[in-house]
Design a protein around this motif. Structure first.
Motif: not given
Length: 94
Positions: A69-80
């Motif tokens: 499984c791949y992991t995504a990186q984002y500039e922010h932490t997003i709460l869904l």
């Protein structure tokens, strides 16, 4: 990513040398993704392998936290949440 502390490394393969010129011109020592090379150098797989084998370019494997499984990186932490998405790391500086 190109090794930033290497200056003049003799590359005998003309295709690898051409690819290194593209990498230097377009990205310098910044990190880049292999698929970005397609636009500038369509047949880049073998020349890129030669540059990695010579130690001129450093290879970074895809991030994964679970095998396969791949992991995504984002500039922010997003709460869904069920009804909305909330950026919880946004501050005054960004």
């Amino acid at each position: 990513m190109r090794e930033f502390d290497l200056d003049n490394v003799p590359i005998r393969d003309s295709k690898a040398r051409g690819l290194l010129n593209v990498i230097n011109r377009e990205f310098g020592t910044l990190a880049w993704c292999r698929k970005w090379l397609e636009e500038y150098y369509p047949r880049h797989i073998m020349p890129l392998k030669r540059l990695v084998d010579a130690g001129v370019v450093k290879a970074y494997p895809p991030l994964s936290d679970i095998k396969g499984c791949y992991t995504a990186q984002y500039e922010h932490t997003i709460l869904l949440r069920p009804t909305c998405k909330e950026v919880i790391t946004r501050g005054d500086d960004y």
